[in-house]
Motif scaffolding. Structure first.
Motif, PDB file in Angstrom:
ATOM      1  N   ARG A 203     101.067 -94.699  46.282  1.00 55.63           N
ATOM      2  CA  ARG A 203     101.530 -94.436  47.645  1.00 55.63           C
ATOM      3  C   ARG A 203     101.092 -93.026  48.007  1.00 55.63           C
ATOM      4  NH1 ARG A 203     105.564 -97.218  49.860  1.00 55.63           N
ATOM      5  NH2 ARG A 203     106.594 -95.354  50.653  1.00 55.63           N
ATOM      6  N   VAL A 204     100.231 -92.926  48.987  1.00 58.51           N
ATOM      7  CA  VAL A 204      99.645 -91.621  49.324  1.00 58.51           C
ATOM      8  C   VAL A 204     100.113 -91.195  50.712  1.00 58.51           C
ATOM      9  CG1 VAL A 204      97.463 -90.400  49.716  1.00 58.51           C
ATOM     10  CG2 VAL A 204      97.637 -92.080  47.871  1.00 58.51           C
ATOM     11  N   GLY A 205     100.667 -90.007  50.794  1.00 54.19           N
ATOM     12  CA  GLY A 205     101.146 -89.479  52.075  1.00 54.19           C
ATOM     13  C   GLY A 205      99.997 -88.893  52.883  1.00 54.19           C
ATOM     14  N   TYR A 214     104.731 -85.334  55.654  1.00 50.29           N
ATOM     15  CA  TYR A 214     103.855 -86.496  55.778  1.00 50.29           C
ATOM     16  C   TYR A 214     104.334 -87.381  56.916  1.00 50.29           C
ATOM     17  CZ  TYR A 214     102.288 -85.052  51.189  1.00 50.29           C
ATOM     18  OH  TYR A 214     101.778 -84.340  50.161  1.00 50.29           O
ATOM     19  N   VAL A 217     102.388 -93.179  55.169  1.00 52.88           N
ATOM     20  CA  VAL A 217     102.066 -93.459  53.766  1.00 52.88           C
ATOM     21  C   VAL A 217     101.088 -94.624  53.737  1.00 52.88           C
ATOM     22  CG1 VAL A 217     103.011 -94.267  51.563  1.00 52.88           C
ATOM     23  CG2 VAL A 217     104.350 -92.698  52.974  1.00 52.88           C
ATOM     24  N   GLN A 219      99.270 -97.354  50.984  1.00 51.50           N
ATOM     25  CA  GLN A 219      99.259 -97.844  49.606  1.00 51.50           C
ATOM     26  C   GLN A 219      97.804 -98.112  49.240  1.00 51.50           C
ATOM     27  OE1 GLN A 219     102.307-100.583  48.451  1.00 51.50           O
ATOM     28  NE2 GLN A 219     103.131-100.540  50.520  1.00 51.50           N
ATOM     29  N   ALA A 320     106.106 -92.779  58.158  1.00 51.99           N
ATOM     30  CA  ALA A 320     107.132 -92.251  57.255  1.00 51.99           C
ATOM     31  C   ALA A 320     108.481 -92.145  57.978  1.00 51.99           C
ATOM     32  CB  ALA A 320     106.689 -90.879  56.749  1.00 51.99           C
TER      33      ALA A 320
END
Ligand code: AMP
Ligand code: MG
Length: 334
Positions: A203-205, A214, A217, A219, A320
């Protein structure tokens, strides 16, 4: 009977050992002019080799380091490029062509003139800008069998693609060494290798270009997630904000209505080159580019806080907490 019990016990131990998650190893380094956070699960020696790899790439590609191949080229020396640098230069030139020069690896004299290399920011005169633009043009550069041809006065800078290239090489290093999970945060460039050790995608912000947290997000598994934004480096003068990404067609900091661009795809170097280029191109031109190509998706944040995403990441993208009120539109192929 006792033997069976012993066998069962050792089998249970073995299964327990197998289900242990691989150990997490992390390092924080400063390289390529940014802070990098490196995470590898499993073999710790791979983390050390990853650091060495980044430092080696930096020393070869730096535009300011006297030891670098790029520095030597820019000084007018005849240089035998390493295969790796030649391959990167070749990829970079392809992205320059693909983006019709919105990415231009010869724009460095302008980056310098506006003070982005030193922090001594200034607004150059129109004459100075047009003079410097005479030596800008990626199409005058070519690479054949590792030899670069560039007219005198042309300066190469791979700063817009080097971190993406580093991400690709780190992913290859982990694959070669049998490491299945890793996450590399290379200052705005994320390279996600495999999945989380628990099997779920990373999971990358994505940073809010107007704040410190952030806003979304994504995936991702085995992907690069690369963001370019005006907020990363800029200065203000007489009420005008000037960012570090230069529009090669004007020689001036890009003004395209975008606050940030994130490109997500399987190839780090492409995502890195495209994120810089798309920041210059703006939404409409970038959508045309996306429709004509495959292999990447885009998250745009406009200056008026609208969010656009391309359809390939519709299911893996979410706003987010606290950002649900942002207007989100999905761009489709047809
Ligand atoms: P990135 O952070 O990947 O978006 O790359 C931005 C950096 O690339 C800037 O700090 C400049 O050094 C350089 N740069 C700025 N504008 C361009 C451009 N249009 N094409 C190629 N490199 C650029
Ligand atoms: Mg870039």
């Amino acid at each position: 009977m006792r033997r069976v019990a012993a066998l069962a016990a050792s089998l249970a131990l073995l299964l327990a050992a197998c289900s242990q998650p691989p150990e997490r190893h992390t390092a924080t380094i400063f390289a390529m002019d940014t802070v990098m956070e490196l995470t590898v699960y499993g073999d710790e020696s791979v983390l050390e080799d990853a650091q060495d790899m980044i430092y080696e790439l930096e020393s070869r590609l730096s535009v300011t380091g006297p030891e670098s191949e790029i520095y030597a080229l820019n000084s007018g020396a005849s240089v035998d490029l390493s295969d790796d640098t030649a391959a990167l230069l070749d990829s970079a030139l392809q992205i320059c062509a693909m983006t019709d020069g919105a990415l231009d690896i010869t724009v460095y004299p302008l980056v310098m003139a506006w003070g982005f290399t030193t922090g001594d920011y200034r607004v150059p005169e129109e004459d100075e800008i047009s003079g410097l633009l005479e030596n800008v043009g990626y199409d005058a550069v070519s690479v054949t069998d590792g030899a670069v041809t560039a007219p005198p006065g042309v300066t190469l800078d791979l700063g817009a693609v080097a971190k993406g290239w580093a991400g690709d090489k780190l992913a290859a290093l982990l694959a070669e060494r049998g490491v299945e999970s890793g996450l590399f945060s290379l200052g705005g460039n994320i390279q996600a290798v495999g999945n989380n050790p628990d099997g779920s995608p990373w999971r990358v912000g994505i940073r809010d270009p107007f704040g410190d947290s952030y806003f979304a997000v994504v995936q991702a598994s085995d992907a690069a997630i690369v963001t370019s934004g005006g907020y990363e480096r800029y200065f203000q003068q007489d009420g005008v904000t000037y960012c570090h990404i230069i529009d090669p067609s004007t020689g001036r900091p890009a003004v395209s209505g975008l606050a940030s661009v994130t490109v997500i795809g399987g190839q780090g170097v492409l995502c890195d080159g495209l994120s810089t280029a798309i920041y210059v191109m703006g939404l409409d031109r970038a959508v045309d580019l996306w429709r004509e190509n495959t292999g990447f998706d885009i998250v745009f944040v406009t200056d008026s806080r609208e969010v656009y995403i391309t359809e390939g990441i519709e299911d893996s993208f979410s706003l987010a907490d606290g950002y649900e009120d942002m207007e989100l539109k999905v761009i489709r192929r047809a």
